[in-house]
Each structure stands twice: as structure tokens, then as C-alpha cells.
Scaffold this motif. Structure first.
Motif, PDB file in Angstrom:
ATOM      1  N   GLY A  41       0.828  -1.207   0.000  1.00 48.71           N
ATOM      2  CA  GLY A  41       0.000   0.000   0.000  1.00 48.71           C
ATOM      3  C   GLY A  41       0.856   1.248   0.000  1.00 48.71           C
ATOM      4  O   GLY A  41       1.822   1.369  -0.755  1.00 48.71           O
ATOM      5  N   GLY A  43       2.812   2.142   2.322  1.00 47.87           N
ATOM      6  CA  GLY A  43       4.056   1.923   3.062  1.00 47.87           C
ATOM      7  C   GLY A  43       3.975   2.177   4.557  1.00 47.87           C
ATOM      8  O   GLY A  43       4.998   2.246   5.238  1.00 47.87           O
ATOM      9  N   ARG A  64      -0.563  -5.054  -6.009  1.00 47.27           N
ATOM     10  CA  ARG A  64      -1.147  -5.197  -7.357  1.00 47.27           C
ATOM     11  C   ARG A  64      -1.382  -3.835  -7.987  1.00 47.27           C
ATOM     12  O   ARG A  64      -1.619  -3.747  -9.180  1.00 47.27           O
ATOM     13  N   ALA A  86       3.285  -6.889  -8.168  1.00 50.19           N
ATOM     14  CA  ALA A  86       2.898  -8.303  -8.238  1.00 50.19           C
ATOM     15  C   ALA A  86       1.885  -8.580  -7.140  1.00 50.19           C
ATOM     16  O   ALA A  86       1.809  -7.852  -6.145  1.00 50.19           O
ATOM     17  N   SER A  87       1.125  -9.663  -7.336  1.00 53.60           N
ATOM     18  CA  SER A  87       0.237 -10.135  -6.275  1.00 53.60           C
ATOM     19  C   SER A  87       1.057 -10.938  -5.272  1.00 53.60           C
ATOM     20  O   SER A  87       2.026 -11.617  -5.652  1.00 53.60           O
ATOM     21  N   LEU A 113      -5.014  -7.096   4.155  1.00 56.38           N
ATOM     22  CA  LEU A 113      -5.842  -7.307   2.953  1.00 56.38           C
ATOM     23  C   LEU A 113      -6.769  -6.123   2.663  1.00 56.38           C
ATOM     24  O   LEU A 113      -6.970  -5.253   3.495  1.00 56.38           O
TER      25      LEU A 113
HETATM   26  C1  LIG Z   1      -5.137  -2.141   3.368  1.00 57.50           C
HETATM   27  S1  LIG Z   1      -4.059  -1.725   2.046  1.00 57.50           S
HETATM   28  C2  LIG Z   1      -2.461  -1.912   2.745  1.00 57.50           C
HETATM   29  C3  LIG Z   1      -2.015  -0.721   3.527  1.00 57.50           C
HETATM   30  C4  LIG Z   1      -0.590  -0.829   4.050  1.00 57.50           C
HETATM   31  N1  LIG Z   1      -0.441  -1.933   4.976  1.00 57.50           N
HETATM   32  C5  LIG Z   1      -0.154   0.461   4.714  1.00 57.50           C
HETATM   33  O1  LIG Z   1       0.129   0.427   5.931  1.00 57.50           O
HETATM   34  O2  LIG Z   1      -0.073   1.494   4.042  1.00 57.50           O
HETATM   35  C6  LIG Z   1      -4.158  -3.121   1.029  1.00 57.50           C
HETATM   36  C7  LIG Z   1      -3.291  -3.057  -0.213  1.00 57.50           C
HETATM   37  O3  LIG Z   1      -3.233  -4.368  -0.751  1.00 57.50           O
HETATM   38  C8  LIG Z   1      -3.200  -4.292  -2.154  1.00 57.50           C
HETATM   39  N2  LIG Z   1      -3.636  -5.607  -2.637  1.00 57.50           N
HETATM   40  C9  LIG Z   1      -4.867  -6.156  -2.654  1.00 57.50           C
HETATM   41  N3  LIG Z   1      -4.817  -7.422  -3.107  1.00 57.50           N
HETATM   42  C10 LIG Z   1      -3.509  -7.692  -3.363  1.00 57.50           C
HETATM   43  C11 LIG Z   1      -2.800  -8.847  -3.838  1.00 57.50           C
HETATM   44  N4  LIG Z   1      -3.436  -9.984  -4.159  1.00 57.50           N
HETATM   45  N5  LIG Z   1      -1.451  -8.763  -3.951  1.00 57.50           N
HETATM   46  C12 LIG Z   1      -0.784  -7.619  -3.633  1.00 57.50           C
HETATM   47  N6  LIG Z   1      -1.403  -6.495  -3.201  1.00 57.50           N
HETATM   48  C13 LIG Z   1      -2.748  -6.539  -3.059  1.00 57.50           C
HETATM   49  C14 LIG Z   1      -4.136  -3.142  -2.472  1.00 57.50           C
HETATM   50  O4  LIG Z   1      -3.848  -2.603  -3.747  1.00 57.50           O
HETATM   51  C15 LIG Z   1      -3.789  -2.165  -1.331  1.00 57.50           C
HETATM   52  O5  LIG Z   1      -2.796  -1.270  -1.716  1.00 57.50           O
END
Ligand SMILES: C[S@@+](CC[C@H](N)C(=O)[O-])C[C@H]1O[C@@H](n2cnc3c(N)ncnc32)[C@H](O)[C@@H]1O
Length: 303
Positions: A41, A43, A64, A86-87, A113
């Protein structure tokens, strides 16, 4: 890999990371370790992890959404940090790097998530009930179909099933019928359009939540195949990427995700549970950051 070169010019994240103290406690980060933030996200969590890793530690951040990686690059200024589009379900491939090299293993992995507040507030993504931008709802708009495109052709029965299974929406039949009826004259193209169509179908607000909350969740899960990524990662990529004894910490925001995590952590040949019950935010955190209310954290060790 994402470069930091233009980082200073980019906007910073407005997302408040949830359960930060609990994440650090369960990840148990030590200087010099190799950690993955699979949903980096903006960061927020990653920068706190980097504080504990020291100069010799390594942090790989995955997302992603390319826009989120650009935001993360503005705050994650550390020689051991690399960001990848990447996922988390592709983590083993990212770690294997060049073809032919065996994947290297990591000490701990965090998944937070769902959606970030930055994505929610971006008019052009369609995540907000009041947004007039296109109802896209994809994390990565370079692949798959936007939600408005999917809504334009999906069969009513499939739409009803999606709302019921992924939104737990009691009025799934009525809402699906209204969205299909609208296709001819006023097809739903925006977040606001979807919110209005749902409100009309179910007759206004139900309790504290907007009546379209569950519908947005269901469509987002559908266009991003979210649960497939989570299930695949838990059975494959995540255990394959952790050293034995390595830690996995997952924060989920609805019961569908939490159920998948709970079931996976029950497989004793792969995981040893660290948390018997899910860990919830304190009342203080819920007050300060209402978005944290539905967060549930579970942690396990790679057997
Ligand atoms: C709740 S945010 C994370 C926030 C982060 N932990 C922070 O403190 O700033 C969830 C993030 O997961 C990403 N995301 C969702 N599904 C994903 C996947 N399968 N693989 C990688 N990233 C994913 C979304 O694009 C989003 O940026």
C-alpha cells in the motif's frame, strides 16, 4: 521493480495503518532479517518494519496497484527495500528472481488485505459511494475488466450469486434485478450511480452502513478475484517462501477472508497457530481510526 527516482514529487499516503503494535509484535522482526510486506500500500506498516530491520535487513514490498507502489516509494527510503508490482500470490516467483535460481526464503510475511484509504478516496477508481469517476474497482486497471464493464454483460443469476456469496447481501435478488433493468436506459457507470441504484432497490439506509456497502465489497471481490489470490497464496506461495519457523501475519476485513485464513492455519502439517482467536483493535484505536473496526489479525508459524 519500482524506482525511487521521482519519489519526492509524488503524493504521500493518507492511509492510517491498522494494528501497528500488534503487527510488529506478531511478526517479531529482528535486525538483519528478510521480511515481505505482500500488500505494501502506501508503506505505513512497511516503514515501521524497516525501523526495526536496521541497515542490514531486507524488505520486499508487493502490491497489485502500481499507484500504491509509487506512493510507497515516497516513504520507504532504505537501501534494503525493493518494491514489486505483483500479487502476493506470486511471491515465490518474485523471490526466485532470475529464471533457474531456486527461490530464496524469507523470515516473515505480512498481508494487510483489502483496500487502502488512498484508493478509496481516488475519484477515478470508483471505490467511493459519491464518486462520479468510472466504477472501475480494480486494484490493477491494466488487466481484467472494470466493474462497470462486467455489470453491463453479466447474467442476472451470476450477479445475484456474487452479491449473496461475496457481499452476504440479503437483498441480492432485488438488487441484481434492478441493476440489470437499468442497463437499457441508465446503465451503472460510476460509484455514485451504483450507490443510487442500490438505495433505490432496497429503499434507503439500513442502520449505520450505507445500503450499498455490501454490493461494493462483492463487486470488488469479483473483479479482482480476491479470494482466489488469498486461497492460492495460503496453499502455495506463502508456505513455499517462508523459512521453517518463519512467521505469517494476516489482517482481514471481512468474514470471508477471515474464514479462509482460519481454515488454512488449521492445517497442522503447514502451520502452527500463534493466535487461537483473532486479535482485534483496542477501543482506543477504533475511536481514533474507525476504519480499523472490522480488522482481525491472525498469525502462524511455518511448520
Ligand atoms: C489495506 S491496504 C495496505 C495498507 C498498508 N499496509 C499500509 O500500511 O499502508 C491493502 C493493499 O493491498 C493491495 N492488494 C490487494 N490485493 C492484493 C494482492 N493480491 N497482492 C498484492 N497487493 C494486493 C491493495 O492494492 C492495497 O494497496
Amino acid at each position: 521493480m519500482i524506482e525511487r527516482s521521482d519519489a519526492e514529487k509524488l503524493p504521500r499516503s493518507c492511509h492510517i495503518p491498522v494494528l501497528v503494535a500488534e503487527v510488529l509484535e506478531w511478526l517479531c522482526v529482528r535486525p538483519g532479517q528478510r521480511i515481505v510486506d505482500g500488500t505494501v500500500g502506501g508503506g505505513g506498516h512497511a516503514s515501521r518494519i524497516l525501523d526495526q530491520l536496521g541497515r542490514d535487513g531486507r524488505l520486499l514490498g508487493l502490491d497489485r496497484d502500481p499507484a500504491m507502489l509509487e506512493m510507497a516509494a515516497t516513504v520507504l527510503d532504505h537501501p534494503g527495500c525493493s518494491l514489486h508490482h505483483a500479487s502476493y500470490s506470486q511471491l515465490a516467483n518474485v523471490l526466485s528472481g532470475e529464471a533457474g535460481r531456486p527461490p530464496c526464503e524469507v523470515d516473515a510475511i505480512l498481508l494487510d488485505l483489502g483496500l487502502s484509504s488512498d484508493q478509496l478516496s481516488d475519484e477515478g477508481r470508483g471505490f467511493g459511494f459519491e464518486h462520479d469517476g468510472p466504477l472501475d474497482l480494480r486494484f490493477d486497471s491494466s488487466c481484467g475488466r472494470a466493474a462497470w464493464e462486467w455489470l453491463a454483460t453479466v447474467e442476472e443469476r451470476e450477479l445475484e450469486q456474487c452479491l449473496r456469496e461475496w457481499g452476504d447481501e440479503p437483498e441480492s435478488r432485488r438488487i441484481a434485478s434492478e441493476l440489470v433493468r437499468r442497463r437499457k436506459a441508465t446503465p451503472v457507470r460510476t460509484g455514485r450511480g451504483l450507490a443510487e441504484a442500490v438505495s433505490e432497490a432496497v429503499g434507503g439506509r439500513r442502520g449505520r452502513r450505507h445500503p450499498a456497502t455490501r454490493v461494493f465489497q462483492a463487486l470488488r471481490i469479483a473483479v479482482n478475484d480476491e479470494l482466489v489470490h488469498l486461497e492460492r497464496a495460503l496453499s502455495d506461495s506463502l508456505p513455499a517462501s517462508l523459512v521453517p519457523g518463519g512467521r505469517l501475519v494476516i489482517i482481514s476485513f471481512h468474514s470471508l477472508e477471515d474464514r479462509i485464513v482460519k481454515r488454512a492455519f488449521g492445517k497442522q502439517d503447514t502451520w502452527t497457530k500463534l493466535t487461537q482467536k483473532s486479535v482485534r483493535p483496542t477501543p482506543r484505536e477504533e475511536r481514533v481510526n474507525p476504519r480499523s473496526r472490522s480488522a482481525r489479525l491472525r498469525a502462524a508459524i511455518r511448520a
